[in-house]
Design a protein around this motif. Structure first.
Motif, short mmCIF file in Angstrom:
data_model
loop_
_atom_site.label_atom_id
_atom_site.label_comp_id
_atom_site.label_asym_id
_atom_site.label_seq_id
_atom_site.Cartn_x
_atom_site.Cartn_y
_atom_site.Cartn_z
N PRO A 17 -3.31 6.77 6.77
CA PRO A 17 -2.50 5.94 5.86
C PRO A 17 -1.69 6.81 4.89
N ASP A 18 -0.50 6.32 4.54
CA ASP A 18 0.37 7.10 3.67
C ASP A 18 -0.27 7.29 2.30
N ALA A 19 0.14 8.34 1.60
CA ALA A 19 -0.38 8.63 0.26
C ALA A 19 0.28 7.69 -0.74
N VAL A 20 -0.53 6.91 -1.47
CA VAL A 20 -0.02 5.95 -2.44
C VAL A 20 -0.62 6.29 -3.80
N PRO A 21 0.21 6.66 -4.78
CA PRO A 21 -0.33 7.04 -6.09
C PRO A 21 -0.80 5.84 -6.89
N GLU A 22 -1.89 6.04 -7.62
CA GLU A 22 -2.38 5.04 -8.55
C GLU A 22 -1.96 5.44 -9.96
N ALA A 23 -2.52 4.77 -10.96
CA ALA A 23 -2.14 5.04 -12.34
C ALA A 23 -2.38 6.50 -12.70
N GLY A 24 -1.35 7.14 -13.28
CA GLY A 24 -1.47 8.52 -13.70
C GLY A 24 -1.34 9.54 -12.60
N GLN A 25 -0.91 9.11 -11.42
CA GLN A 25 -0.84 10.01 -10.27
C GLN A 25 0.59 10.12 -9.75
N VAL A 26 0.82 11.19 -8.97
CA VAL A 26 2.09 11.36 -8.28
C VAL A 26 1.79 11.53 -6.80
N VAL A 27 2.79 11.24 -5.98
CA VAL A 27 2.69 11.56 -4.56
C VAL A 27 3.54 12.79 -4.32
N ALA A 28 3.00 13.73 -3.54
CA ALA A 28 3.67 15.02 -3.36
C ALA A 28 3.65 15.42 -1.89
N LYS A 29 4.64 16.20 -1.51
CA LYS A 29 4.75 16.76 -0.17
C LYS A 29 4.04 18.12 -0.15
N ASP A 67 -13.33 10.04 8.81
CA ASP A 67 -12.41 11.16 8.94
C ASP A 67 -12.23 11.83 7.58
N LEU A 68 -12.19 13.15 7.59
CA LEU A 68 -12.01 13.91 6.35
C LEU A 68 -10.77 14.79 6.47
N VAL A 69 -9.88 14.70 5.49
CA VAL A 69 -8.72 15.58 5.40
C VAL A 69 -9.03 16.63 4.34
N MET A 70 -9.22 17.87 4.76
CA MET A 70 -9.56 18.94 3.83
C MET A 70 -8.29 19.59 3.29
N GLY A 71 -8.49 20.66 2.49
CA GLY A 71 -7.37 21.42 1.95
C GLY A 71 -7.27 21.29 0.44
N HIS A 72 -7.67 22.35 -0.28
CA HIS A 72 -7.68 22.28 -1.75
C HIS A 72 -6.97 23.48 -2.41
N GLU A 73 -6.37 24.36 -1.61
CA GLU A 73 -5.63 25.51 -2.15
C GLU A 73 -4.14 25.28 -1.88
N PHE A 74 -3.47 24.50 -2.70
CA PHE A 74 -2.16 23.99 -2.29
C PHE A 74 -1.04 24.24 -3.29
N CYS A 75 0.15 24.21 -2.74
CA CYS A 75 1.40 24.09 -3.50
C CYS A 75 2.13 22.90 -2.90
N ALA A 76 2.68 22.04 -3.75
CA ALA A 76 3.30 20.81 -3.27
C ALA A 76 4.56 20.50 -4.07
N GLU A 77 5.37 19.61 -3.52
CA GLU A 77 6.62 19.18 -4.15
C GLU A 77 6.52 17.72 -4.54
N ILE A 78 6.78 17.41 -5.79
CA ILE A 78 6.69 16.03 -6.26
C ILE A 78 7.75 15.17 -5.56
N LEU A 79 7.29 14.04 -5.01
CA LEU A 79 8.20 13.09 -4.36
C LEU A 79 8.45 11.87 -5.23
N ASP A 80 7.37 11.34 -5.85
CA ASP A 80 7.51 10.11 -6.62
C ASP A 80 6.35 10.01 -7.60
N HIS A 81 6.55 9.17 -8.62
CA HIS A 81 5.55 8.97 -9.65
C HIS A 81 4.91 7.60 -9.51
N GLY A 82 3.61 7.54 -9.75
CA GLY A 82 2.91 6.27 -9.75
C GLY A 82 3.01 5.59 -11.10
N PRO A 83 2.36 4.43 -11.24
CA PRO A 83 2.42 3.70 -12.52
C PRO A 83 1.70 4.47 -13.63
#
Length: 358
Positions: A17-29, A67-83
């Motif tokens: 499922p696509d990444a959907v930001p909740e309150a105080g969160q951003v979605v990033a690439k 199912d588990l999606v791992m990966g915690h050493e990241f650099c990302a690009e902000i796409l959009d802001h959540g509420p």
């Protein structure tokens, strides 16, 4: 969206499922995400990882049956802001972050949570308040090194070596090399580094280790006396009687296999401070009286503080750390499983990053 998922004891690319930001969160690439030793362990031993975490007091935030999606050493690009976000950084800003999100039971580790997927995916959700912008045009793969390098920053802070300390780093994988970097940044020396791998010894030397040892040929503890560190209690007594000024030893154990602690109790010089950074996940046996007789100190370290994370990112951005010593490969999602296998027997590899956009 596409992601690498751990499904049972194997990795595969799947639609999630696509990444959907909740309150105080951003979605990033996701731009780059390093493969960590804890990721390698979790593929085949996730249930044990969960058990150890809960025995340590962690909340149950991970269902091994999903199912588990791992990966915690990241650099990302902000796409959009959540509420409810402050929109401190505009879309397109490249960021790093300590890998935590805040769920109903408290903080959860991104990449080791069923609720908050990691960065081996095209997109992920991040907490806006934890974001740090990537400085000075730093390459995204280099910026993704902030997390593992911060572990070294924290380990050295806990070890608290002084100007007369002699440092020994056992194991020159990503964390051992991160410790060497942090020691050099503090001006600590001499630094002795030990690893069985010629390639990793060469990288330790490139980062500034003063003495590099192949433990198959020479004991890492052979050089203590040459630096006025007493190798034995008898040497300590003789030096004190002669009025010779002594130096202290700070040892960083970055291997994390059974037998290392007992070996250090037997071989470390008296009064040494042993900082345990390597994560041994198996039961081990020690004879504590050896450490008592030598008055050894043991510190066990985990992760880093937000300040140490930010300090490490700043050092990377200012060119104080050479990221090329660490970065040995980059793969897309389809190649991630083979990269995990490659790191199981690393050879010349140190850090392979996953770049989902490839």
């Amino acid at each position: 969206m596409k992601a690498v998922v751990r499904r049972g004891p194997r990795l595969l690319v799947a639609d999630v499922p696509d990444a959907v930001p909740e309150a105080g969160q951003v979605v990033a690439k996701t731009l780059a995400c390093g493969i960590c030793g804890s990721d390698l362990h979790a593929v085949h031993h996730l249930e044990h990882t969960i058990e150890v975490g809960q025995r340590s007091g962690a909340s149950k935030t991970l269902d091994p049956g999903q199912d588990l999606v791992m990966g915690h050493e990241f650099c990302a690009e902000i796409l959009d802001h959540g509420p409810g976000t402050e929109k401190r950084f505009k879309p397109g800003t490249r960021v790093v972050s300590t890998p935590f999100a805040f769920g109903p039971t408290g903080p959860e580790l991104i990449g080791f949570s069923t609720r908050y997927r990691g960065a081996f995916a095209e997109r992920l959700v991040l907490t806006e308040a934890l974001l740090l912008p990537v400085p000075n045009g730093l390459d995204s793969a280099a910026a993704a090194l902030t997390e593992p390098l911060a572990v070294g920053t924290h380990a050295v802070a806990i070890g608290a070596p002084g100007e007369r300390s002699v440092a020994l780093v056992l194991g020159c994988g990503p964390i051992g090399l991160a410790v060497i970097v942090a020691l050099k940044r503090r001006g600590i020396g001499p630094i002795i580094a030990a690893d069985f791998s010629p390639a990793r010894r060469a990288r330790a030397e490139r980062l500034g280790a003063d003495i590099v040892v192949d433990p198959a040929k020479t004991s890492p503890h052979a050089a203590w006396s040459g630096f006025d560190v007493p190798a034995t209690l008898a040497e300590m007594g003789q030096a004190q009687m002669a009025g010779r000024s002594l130096r202290d030893a700070v040892i960083f154990e970055c291997v994390g296999v059974p037998g290392m602690l007992q070996s250090l109790m037997e071989n470390a010089p008296p009064g040494a401070h042993v900082v345990v950074v390597g994560a041994c996940t198996e039961d081990d046996t020690i004879l504590p009286v050896l450490a008592i007789n030598k008055q050894l100190r043991f510190s066990f370290v985990f992760a880093y503080s937000p300040e140490e994370f930010a300090e490490t990112l700043h050092a990377l951005g200012e060119g104080e750390i050479d990221p090329d010593v660490f970065l040995t490969g980059a793969v897309g999602l389809d190649e991630t499983a083979s990269a995990f296998e490659r790191l199981g027997n690393p050879g010349n590899d140190v850090k392979i990053v996953v770049e989902p956009w490839r």
